[in-house]
Design an enzyme around this catalytic site. Structure first.
Site, short mmCIF file in Angstrom:
data_model
loop_
_atom_site.label_atom_id
_atom_site.label_comp_id
_atom_site.label_asym_id
_atom_site.label_seq_id
_atom_site.Cartn_x
_atom_site.Cartn_y
_atom_site.Cartn_z
N ASN A 231 -12.00 -4.08 -2.65
CA ASN A 231 -11.55 -2.88 -2.17
C ASN A 231 -12.37 -1.80 -1.45
O ASN A 231 -13.60 -1.66 -1.66
CB ASN A 231 -10.93 -1.90 -3.24
CG ASN A 231 -9.61 -2.84 -3.72
OD1 ASN A 231 -9.23 -3.80 -3.15
ND2 ASN A 231 -9.36 -2.66 -5.10
N ASP B 200 -11.30 1.57 -0.91
CA ASP B 200 -10.79 2.72 -1.08
C ASP B 200 -11.61 3.44 -2.02
O ASP B 200 -11.37 4.78 -2.13
CB ASP B 200 -9.38 2.68 -1.94
CG ASP B 200 -9.53 1.68 -3.05
OD1 ASP B 200 -10.47 1.94 -3.91
OD2 ASP B 200 -8.37 1.24 -3.47
N HIS C 296 -16.58 -5.87 0.57
CA HIS C 296 -15.83 -5.58 1.90
C HIS C 296 -16.62 -4.30 2.43
O HIS C 296 -15.72 -3.93 3.23
CB HIS C 296 -14.32 -6.01 1.97
CG HIS C 296 -13.87 -7.41 1.72
ND1 HIS C 296 -12.86 -7.73 1.11
CD2 HIS C 296 -14.93 -8.75 1.39
CE1 HIS C 296 -12.88 -9.51 0.98
NE2 HIS C 296 -14.06 -9.80 0.94
N PRO D 18 -1.09 0.52 -0.65
CA PRO D 18 -0.41 -0.89 -0.50
C PRO D 18 -1.67 -1.96 -0.51
O PRO D 18 -2.65 -1.70 0.16
CB PRO D 18 0.40 -0.57 0.74
CG PRO D 18 -0.18 0.52 1.50
CD PRO D 18 -0.86 1.38 0.65
N ASP D 19 -1.11 -3.10 -0.89
CA ASP D 19 -2.19 -4.19 -0.74
C ASP D 19 -1.93 -4.85 0.57
O ASP D 19 -1.05 -4.14 1.29
CB ASP D 19 -2.06 -5.27 -1.97
CG ASP D 19 -0.72 -5.84 -2.15
OD1 ASP D 19 0.25 -5.53 -1.45
OD2 ASP D 19 -0.27 -6.40 -3.21
N PHE D 20 -2.38 -5.94 0.80
CA PHE D 20 -1.96 -6.76 2.17
C PHE D 20 -0.85 -7.54 1.88
O PHE D 20 -0.04 -7.34 2.79
CB PHE D 20 -3.52 -7.52 2.47
CG PHE D 20 -4.56 -6.80 3.30
CD1 PHE D 20 -4.09 -5.59 3.80
CD2 PHE D 20 -5.84 -7.73 3.38
CE1 PHE D 20 -5.24 -5.25 4.34
CE2 PHE D 20 -6.68 -7.33 4.07
CZ PHE D 20 -6.45 -5.74 4.54
N ARG D 21 -0.89 -8.36 1.05
CA ARG D 21 0.02 -9.29 0.91
C ARG D 21 1.19 -9.25 0.19
O ARG D 21 2.19 -10.23 0.35
CB ARG D 21 -0.60 -10.84 0.52
CG ARG D 21 -1.82 -11.26 1.65
CD ARG D 21 -2.55 -12.38 1.37
NE ARG D 21 -3.45 -12.39 2.16
CZ ARG D 21 -4.65 -11.99 2.25
NH1 ARG D 21 -4.84 -11.22 1.45
NH2 ARG D 21 -5.44 -12.31 3.31
P1 CNA Z 1 -3.89 -9.14 -1.44
O1 CNA Z 1 -4.18 -10.23 -0.74
O2 CNA Z 1 -3.17 -8.16 -0.85
O3 CNA Z 1 -3.48 -9.47 -2.88
C1 CNA Z 1 -3.26 -8.51 -4.03
C2 CNA Z 1 -2.50 -9.20 -5.20
O4 CNA Z 1 -2.53 -8.26 -6.17
C3 CNA Z 1 -1.63 -10.07 -4.74
O5 CNA Z 1 -1.46 -11.29 -5.78
C4 CNA Z 1 -0.52 -9.05 -5.97
O6 CNA Z 1 0.47 -9.73 -6.38
C5 CNA Z 1 -1.31 -8.36 -6.70
N1 CNA Z 1 -0.80 -7.15 -7.25
C6 CNA Z 1 -0.56 -6.07 -6.36
N2 CNA Z 1 -0.17 -4.98 -7.22
C7 CNA Z 1 -0.51 -5.17 -8.50
C8 CNA Z 1 -0.08 -4.49 -9.64
N3 CNA Z 1 -0.07 -3.28 -9.77
N4 CNA Z 1 -0.62 -5.47 -10.84
C9 CNA Z 1 -0.88 -6.80 -10.49
N5 CNA Z 1 -1.02 -7.31 -9.49
C10 CNA Z 1 -0.66 -6.56 -8.31
O7 CNA Z 1 -5.30 -8.39 -1.71
P2 CNA Z 1 -6.71 -9.07 -1.96
O8 CNA Z 1 -7.44 -7.70 -2.66
O9 CNA Z 1 -6.58 -10.19 -2.94
O10 CNA Z 1 -7.23 -9.36 -0.54
C11 CNA Z 1 -8.56 -8.92 -0.23
C12 CNA Z 1 -8.46 -8.03 0.80
C13 CNA Z 1 -7.30 -6.79 0.63
C14 CNA Z 1 -9.92 -7.09 1.07
O11 CNA Z 1 -10.51 -7.54 2.13
C15 CNA Z 1 -9.48 -5.62 1.03
O12 CNA Z 1 -10.31 -4.98 1.78
C16 CNA Z 1 -8.17 -5.61 1.36
N6 CNA Z 1 -7.44 -4.23 0.91
C17 CNA Z 1 -7.87 -3.45 0.02
C18 CNA Z 1 -7.13 -2.33 -0.18
C19 CNA Z 1 -8.05 -1.16 -1.07
O13 CNA Z 1 -8.78 -0.94 -0.84
N7 CNA Z 1 -7.05 -0.56 -1.90
C20 CNA Z 1 -5.71 -2.03 0.29
C21 CNA Z 1 -5.32 -2.99 0.86
C22 CNA Z 1 -6.02 -4.42 1.29
#
Ligand code: CNA
Length: 366
Positions: A171, A173, A190, A97-100
């Site tokens: 990321n 991950d 990060h 999952p993402d954050f937001r």
């Molecule tokens: P965020 O703020 O959660 O934003 C994610 C963005 O991606 C949003 O605009 C979503 O609409 C968009 N999105 C989600 N899934 C898809 C998809 N399949 N296709 C297109 N768009 C999509 O995350 P950010 O990365 O902008 O914020 C930075 C944080 C998130 C960092 O500090 C990371 O460490 C942190 N994070 C990382 C992971 C990971 O390592 N996979 C997971 C969750 C959070």
């Protein structure tokens, strides 16, 4: 990453900036202040202060503001200094999952950890008080349980074709590494689960050491040499960004001939502000489910900055809205590499399943 020993506070801005952004969001909701009125106010002030950073006539850089325009730019200019900036959205189809994102985002699913507020799980002060929620979450998200997506393999392909200058990822991950993006092309802004350190004596630990402890529920992992807690080298709010981040940005962006931003809300600083480092003649492509980066920083005050795809003065920015995997595949297909990309992903997933014998949580099909 830059060590916790370095107490230069400059890099503490990112955490503060994100906390501030989130705080500003809620204030905005509470007061009913809209982005429109902020932008209006910004432009009014810019006029009064005679700041017209956005108004100067600029030469059109892209033939059209579409993926086709980007492909034509790549082909005409033989781009070989492409920078990719990635966020959590490139890994969501891998099952992380993402954050937001509403409903599926981590911030909406943290109630079970009983936190004072969602970001606390990544705050050093809270971690010192109670490290368990972070390690419980780490168990759920631990690298090794997920396979890279089409996006990760697209970046690998860019590198194989000699076109990638650097991949900047937010990321943690490690899926870029799993996909085969080499260390020298990777900036894990990060930090990463790849290594860890004792917070007290700074002794270094491997990912395997931490993983064994975390999965044996030996939480929090305690240092072999002292009573300190061992924390993976991921950057918490209030910690410095890795040195490699600072070194790379000073030399990379002036060379950039195409900036691709994908899967990020572009809300975390200083990462988000990197988009403004691309030279004026450098096109910028955003591939994301939602618009991002267009109302950030100084752009709110009518003073340039941010992605320009919504502005009449836009000469170089493209916003492609949709799933990152589909966006990368569309781009690859128009570059003539669609089948190669799909084949790379298929073969690599088979290799991961076979050689590493890992139990993967998801095998998303496009
Ligand atoms: P965020 O703020 O959660 O934003 C994610 C963005 O991606 C949003 O605009 C979503 O609409 C968009 N999105 C989600 N899934 C898809 C998809 N399949 N296709 C297109 N768009 C999509 O995350 P950010 O990365 O902008 O914020 C930075 C944080 C998130 C960092 O500090 C990371 O460490 C942190 N994070 C990382 C992971 C990971 O390592 N996979 C997971 C969750 C959070």
């Amino acid at each position: 990453m830059s060590s916790g020993k370095d107490k230069d506070n400059k890099d503490k801005e990112p955490a503060a900036a994100e906390a501030k952004n989130d705080h500003e969001d809620s204030d905005e909701e509470a007061s009913g202040t809209s982005n429109f009125s902020l932008e209006f106010l910004g432009r009014y002030l810019a006029t009064k202060l005679k700041i017209h950073g956005d108004d100067k006539p600029k030469e059109k850089i892209l033939e059209e503001f579409t993926i086709d325009g980007i492909v034509s730019h790549i082909n005409k200019n033989n781009c070989n200094n492409i920078i990719v900036m990635a966020g959590a959205g490139i890994s969501t189809t891998a099952g992380i999952p993402d954050f937001r994102s509403p409903v599926s985002g981590l911030y909406h699913n943290l109630q079970k950890y009983n936190l004072p507020h969602p970001q606390a799980i990544f705050e050093l002060s809270f971690f010192h008080e109670n490290p368990r929620p972070f390690f419980e979450l780490a168990k759920e998200l631990y690298p090794g349980s997920f396979k890279p997506t089409i996006c990760h393999y697209f970046v690998k392909l860019l590198n194989d074709k000699g076109m990638l200058l650097r991949h900047y990822t937010q990321n943690i991950d490690t899926l870029e590494r799993v996909a085969g993006v080499p260390d020298e092309k990777l900036v894990e802004a990060h930090g990463t689960f790849n290594k860890g350190h004792c917070l007290a004596c700074r002794k270094s630990y491997t990912q395997d050491w931490m993983k064994d402890k975390i999965f044996a529920d030996d939480i929090p992992p305690i240092c072999d040499d002292c009573p300190g807690v061992v924390k993976p080298d991921i950057v918490f709010f209030g910690e410095n960004l890795p040195e490699k981040f600072h070194k790379s940005i000073t030399t990379d962006f002036s060379k950039c001939d195409l900036l691709i931003i994908m899967g990020s809300s572009l809300t975390v600083q200083p990462f988000a502000s990197l988009i403004d480092r691309a030279p004026d003649g450098c096109p910028r492509l955003l591939i994301n489910r939602e618009k991002a980066g267009h109302q950030s920083g100084l752009s709110l005050f009518g003073y340039g900055g941010g992605l320009e795809f919504d502005r009449e003065s836009n000469v170089r920015d493209v916003c492609w809205l949709g799933d990152c995997d589909e966006g990368c595949l569309a781009l690859a297909e128009k570059l003539g590499w669609g089948d190669e990309l799909k084949e790379l992903r298929k073969q690599e997933h088979e290799r991961i399943d076979k050689d590493e014998g890992k139990t993967m949580k998801k095998d998303p099909k496009l």
